[in-house]
Enzyme design. Sequence first.
Site, PDB file in Angstrom:
ATOM      1  N   GLU A 127     -48.411 -35.104 -58.181  1.00  0.00           N
ATOM      2  CA  GLU A 127     -47.919 -36.331 -58.999  1.00  0.00           C
ATOM      3  C   GLU A 127     -48.501 -35.826 -60.121  1.00  0.00           C
ATOM      4  OE1 GLU A 127     -45.211 -37.515 -58.568  1.00  0.00           O
ATOM      5  OE2 GLU A 127     -44.612 -37.757 -56.660  1.00  0.00           O
ATOM      6  N   CYS A 134     -28.427 -36.061 -59.786  1.00  0.00           N
ATOM      7  CA  CYS A 134     -27.914 -36.621 -60.732  1.00  0.00           C
ATOM      8  C   CYS A 134     -28.394 -36.291 -62.275  1.00  0.00           C
ATOM      9  CB  CYS A 134     -28.487 -38.285 -60.261  1.00  0.00           C
ATOM     10  SG  CYS A 134     -27.597 -39.689 -61.945  1.00  0.00           S
ATOM     11  N   CYS A 189     -21.229 -35.649 -60.593  1.00  0.00           N
ATOM     12  CA  CYS A 189     -20.904 -36.864 -59.404  1.00  0.00           C
ATOM     13  C   CYS A 189     -20.219 -37.241 -57.832  1.00  0.00           C
ATOM     14  CB  CYS A 189     -20.314 -37.980 -60.319  1.00  0.00           C
ATOM     15  SG  CYS A 189     -21.111 -38.008 -61.663  1.00  0.00           S
ATOM     16  N   CYS A 203     -22.054 -36.039 -55.220  1.00  0.00           N
ATOM     17  CA  CYS A 203     -23.924 -37.959 -55.092  1.00  0.00           C
ATOM     18  C   CYS A 203     -22.993 -38.861 -53.873  1.00  0.00           C
ATOM     19  CB  CYS A 203     -23.380 -38.961 -56.374  1.00  0.00           C
ATOM     20  SG  CYS A 203     -24.103 -40.438 -56.571  1.00  0.00           S
ATOM     21  N   CYS A 219     -22.329 -46.481 -58.488  1.00  0.00           N
ATOM     22  CA  CYS A 219     -22.572 -45.994 -59.972  1.00  0.00           C
ATOM     23  C   CYS A 219     -22.154 -47.318 -60.901  1.00  0.00           C
ATOM     24  CB  CYS A 219     -22.264 -44.493 -59.735  1.00  0.00           C
ATOM     25  SG  CYS A 219     -23.737 -44.248 -61.351  1.00  0.00           S
TER      26      CYS A 219
END
Length: 382
Positions: free
Chosen positions: A51, A206, A213, A216, A222
Amino acid sequence: MPTETPPHHDDWQRTRWRSELRRKLLDWFSTHARELPWRSDPTPYHVWVSEIMLQQTQVATVLPYYQRWMESFPTIAELAAAEESELMRHWEGLGYYRRVRSMHAAAKKIMADHDGRFPLDYDQVLALPGVGRYTAGAVLSISSDAKLPVLEGNTQRVYSRWIALRASPTENAGNKLLWEFATRMLPRRGSGQFNQAAMELGALVCLPKQPKCDQCPVQNHCRAAELQLQSEIPGKIKRIKYEDRTEFALILSRRSRGTTQYLARPLPDGGRWAGLWDFPRCTHATTESVDAAADWLSDQLGAKIAPGVRLQTLRHAVTKFRISLHVHQASFASAAGVAKRKPPEPWQWVSLDQIRTLPLSVTGRKIAKFLVDDPQPILPLR
């Protein structure tokens, strides 16, 4: 388009809406998740290192760094015991070098306060140097399934589109709403999987521009897709305004026992690239000309420096500056024994073999490569 947050769509307040979205997203993630080393063995240490490395850095860039890091520092104890210069050498090229220094300090704190075990208490993780709300949530949810939200670049964009947040997600009101949404979306169990799935959706589908899209799994949930606002959401995020700046690097060399050596130094604390090594250049202020740069180096060394021909120009961006770095040959104005004298600390004469082992900035490494590939223009003092 409104510049402030309108009444947000209330679908996400409904338990059924959240449950259906989570199910579809997790089903997609189970077949589309990338194989990443910190996912295959998600210990707190592995997730923490990944991270920190991934902050403002792409996964493809991080992978070789992560693998080398774990080979050299497989445990928190070995990280804490390492020399900072060695850590910097492993980090070289990732940028934002404060991250690695904070990791080093955090590892020492873990050794001192937690017997070398990464803490699993949220407040204790937040108390580690270089760890904020996002990093603490990511590490604890992914490694230990703590029910903690994650809001970073990808999820910030994904969640903004899911609820059609038209305001900037970095401003107080929008950011507060997104943290609330991220928290409400967490399942009773499997928060780490959900957080990773949302981040993965932002990384692969995204996208900031031209989101996919049609691929997705939650397009029907959404609000931005429903309103055809994908290109406008997230709202305007403040971008860095770069200032043009000119800097000069001066390459001084000498011959010693048949080897060409170059003048270099470790950069001081508190400045740019602190802890890395660099060839002579003034990094704390702009220099208007190569003559001004030579005057600065003359003051540093206590000997008059004469600038020579330009060898190359490197262009790069650092913080708020877009820098043109002109690399010039240089020499002592009076060669009578000056180049053989030991330079004042922290300056040192180093060979190219030594330079290979030192942590350098990206531009410093490019200069070193130039010296290796084309040493002929450098005329060392004898």
